[in-house]
Design a protein around this motif. Structure first.
Motif, PDB file in Angstrom:
ATOM      1  N   VAL A 236       0.905  -0.970   0.184  1.00  0.00           N
ATOM      2  CA  VAL A 236      -0.089  -0.081   0.059  1.00  0.00           C
ATOM      3  C   VAL A 236       0.813   1.224   0.132  1.00  0.00           C
ATOM      4  CG1 VAL A 236      -1.984   1.260   1.195  1.00  0.00           C
ATOM      5  CG2 VAL A 236      -1.680  -1.318   1.485  1.00  0.00           C
TER       6      VAL A 236
ATOM      7  N   VAL B 273      -2.865   0.676  -4.376  1.00  0.00           N
ATOM      8  CA  VAL B 273      -2.162  -0.559  -3.773  1.00  0.00           C
ATOM      9  C   VAL B 273      -1.715  -1.466  -5.085  1.00  0.00           C
ATOM     10  CG1 VAL B 273      -2.971  -3.073  -3.005  1.00  0.00           C
ATOM     11  CG2 VAL B 273      -3.773  -1.107  -1.984  1.00  0.00           C
TER      12      VAL B 273
ATOM     13  N   PRO C 214      -8.561   3.350  -4.944  1.00  0.00           N
ATOM     14  CA  PRO C 214      -9.870   3.522  -4.158  1.00  0.00           C
ATOM     15  C   PRO C 214     -10.978   3.582  -5.068  1.00  0.00           C
ATOM     16  CG  PRO C 214      -8.113   4.926  -3.290  1.00  0.00           C
ATOM     17  CD  PRO C 214      -7.521   4.546  -4.408  1.00  0.00           C
TER      18      PRO C 214
ATOM     19  N   TYR D 269     -11.000  -2.085  -0.189  1.00  0.00           N
ATOM     20  CA  TYR D 269     -10.966  -0.616   0.371  1.00  0.00           C
ATOM     21  C   TYR D 269     -12.213  -0.622   1.281  1.00  0.00           C
ATOM     22  CZ  TYR D 269      -7.174   1.309  -2.525  1.00  0.00           C
ATOM     23  OH  TYR D 269      -5.917   1.364  -3.203  1.00  0.00           O
TER      24      TYR D 269
ATOM     25  N   ALA E 105      -7.747   0.701   3.311  1.00  0.00           N
ATOM     26  CA  ALA E 105      -7.079  -0.551   2.631  1.00  0.00           C
ATOM     27  C   ALA E 105      -7.219  -1.495   3.431  1.00  0.00           C
ATOM     28  CB  ALA E 105      -5.910  -0.147   1.693  1.00  0.00           C
TER      29      ALA E 105
END
Lengths: 115, 115
Positions: free
Chosen positions: A61, A83, B8, B41, B104
């Motif tokens: 991350v 990520v 995200p 997420y 996350a």
């Protein structure tokens, strides 16, 4: 083991074995704690590059800066909040850029046992 | 499966089964992909609270806002860049604060199978 919280400053950063680049990692949870996951932070100096054979499933991350990962001729680049997932069996080149990078990582199984 | 990158906005956010709070999660990697990890997420509206029995090992990386986790009478609070580790077997209350939160998460084994 109960619920625990970690911050980047908690990690005992050190070079990973076998590489001389300015890439420093520090585990906060690993095989010493009895669970199945390794959790840690990674700190990348600017414009560093490491080649790695990924022997465990590795989730990175990105918290600050940017990191690029090249595998099989394709490159992905992630910035803050993004990520990168590196499944076991990947041969990768991981690069930082001009601003360096800070990452959090989670692996299964433990990567230090597997190295 | 090869190396993959996620942001995200890629996550298919939905309420977790059995709770009505403003907490939305979206898996990007899970049992459908053949690996041992779930990656996704989580998005928290302001001042939400959920009670959860943690049946898998669950790592939460806070990307924005703040999240507090209470277990066994103790509370930890994490902000951007900080990590909360919830081992399997924890009974937790997860709370967001006035600014909401983005996280996350990585779990092992897959949490949707285990629920």
């Amino acid at each position: 083991m109960t619920v625990r919280k970690f911050a980047p400053a908690d990690a005992p950063y050190a070079r990973t074995p076998g590489q001389e680049a300015g890439v420093f990692v520090g585990n906060l949870v690993d095989q010493r704690h009895g669970g199945p996951l390794t959790i840690g932070y990674g700190r990348y100096d600017p414009d560093q590059s490491i080649d790695e054979a990924i022997v465990v499933h590795d989730v990175m991350v990105v918290l600050a800066g940017r990191v690029s990962v090249t595998a099989d001729g394709a490159t992905v680049t992630a910035g803050p909040g993004e990520v990168i997932y590196m499944p076991a069996g990947s041969n990768v080149t991981i690069r930082s850029h001009e601003q360096g990078a800070l990452t959090a990582y989670v692996t299964h199984p433990h990567w230090q046992e597997a190295v």
